[in-house]
Design an enzyme around this catalytic site. Structure first.
Site, mmCIF file in Angstrom:
data_model
loop_
_atom_site.group_PDB
_atom_site.id
_atom_site.type_symbol
_atom_site.label_atom_id
_atom_site.label_comp_id
_atom_site.label_asym_id
_atom_site.label_seq_id
_atom_site.Cartn_x
_atom_site.Cartn_y
_atom_site.Cartn_z
ATOM 1 C CG HIS A 18 -9.638 -1.822 -1.836
ATOM 2 N ND1 HIS A 18 -10.241 -0.803 -1.124
ATOM 3 C CD2 HIS A 18 -10.453 -2.901 -1.719
ATOM 4 C CE1 HIS A 18 -11.387 -1.250 -0.607
ATOM 5 N NE2 HIS A 18 -11.528 -2.508 -0.950
ATOM 6 C CE LYS A 34 -12.384 -0.803 -4.698
ATOM 7 N NZ LYS A 34 -13.362 -1.692 -5.370
#
Length: 268
Positions: A156, A160
């Site tokens: 990600h 995040k």
């Protein structure tokens, strides 16, 4: 048929903006409110300003008023904010779609309790394709139930804040369940130093954070002489937003209950 009145939490964020765009594009939905933290610099600005085509709905700092004006609130914010919004939705009798990750066991229990009063969809991933992968993993785990080492790899963007992702954990839970294991007992979340040989009953997790990766997930079944990989790669946030609108419409006919995307898609 009247359109579904939608309020978007965290409307100034990356996912919030995508939810605004998806709601405005849905002929069966109406964006009636968009809200964010009261200290957000975007308070008072048009919720669709980022797209270049204002929609006439301003971003508010009043969560209660925003939720009160809607049939359903969609929330992809942070656990503490989501739970506060959920309590308001419960008090006001509003439906809620929750895509927030990083929830603790206590948080999940609070969501389940709210589902006793109002209809809630809570899922680690709202994308239809990801939920298709969940079903594929059930089948794969049933077939590849002996002689295969299982690893979950996810990547990600740098912003995040939780790891592994909620989607990765859900993938691990599905595989563990089909294999008759408890993920809390067999998960390995990091390896360093002299770890010894891999224990066959474990399920490993690897996390990558960097750049602007929206979300990549792979479950690897590594056997002797072959590897099977089931992968989903996100090219944008729109699939999550579209799945969330699908969930909001699903809740229109429910008075209460806790559901996930498998329920929404009729995959139970």
């Amino acid at each position: 048929m009247s359109r579904r009145r939608i309020a978007i939490a965290g409307a100034a964020g990356r996912m919030g903006r995508m939810l605004v765009e998806a709601t405005l594009a849905d002929a069966q939905a109406e964006l009636v409110a968009a809200f964010d933290r009261s200290d957000s610099p975007f308070i008072g600005r048009d919720a669709a300003e980022f797209s270049g085509t204002p929609c006439g709905v301003s971003i508010s700092g009043d969560a209660r008023a925003a939720i009160a004006s809607a049939d359903c609130v969609i929330d992809f914010t942070r656990p503490e904010g989501t739970l506060a919004h959920l309590e308001i939705a419960r008090e006001l009798g509003r439906a809620m779609v929750i895509g927030t990750t990083g929830m603790s066991a206590e948080d999940k229990a609070a969501i389940a309790r709210a589902g006793e009063s109002v209809p809630v969809v809570f899922a680690p991933n709202m994308a239809v394709g990801v939920n298709a992968v969940f079903r594929l993993l059930e089948v794969a785990a049933q077939i590849l139930n002996d002689g295969y080492d299982i690893e979950v790899i996810e990547a990600h963007h740098r912003h995040k804040v939780d790891a592994p992702s909620g989607t990765a954990l859900r993938m691990g839970e599905i595989v563990a369940r089909e294999l008759g294991r408890d993920l809390n007992e067999c998960a390995i979340y990091g390896r360093e130093g002299v770890t010894g040989e891999r224990r066959p009953e474990t399920i490993g997790f690897s996390t990558v954070r960097g750049g602007d990766v929206i979300g990549d997930h792979t479950v690897l079944f590594a056997g002797i002489g072959e590897r099977i990989e089931i992968t989903h790669k996100s090219g944008g946030r729109m699939p999550y937003a579209q799945g969330s609108l699908r969930a909001a419409h699903f809740l229109a006919s429910r008075a209460r209950g806790l559901f996930d995307m498998q329920d929404v898609l009729g995959l139970r």
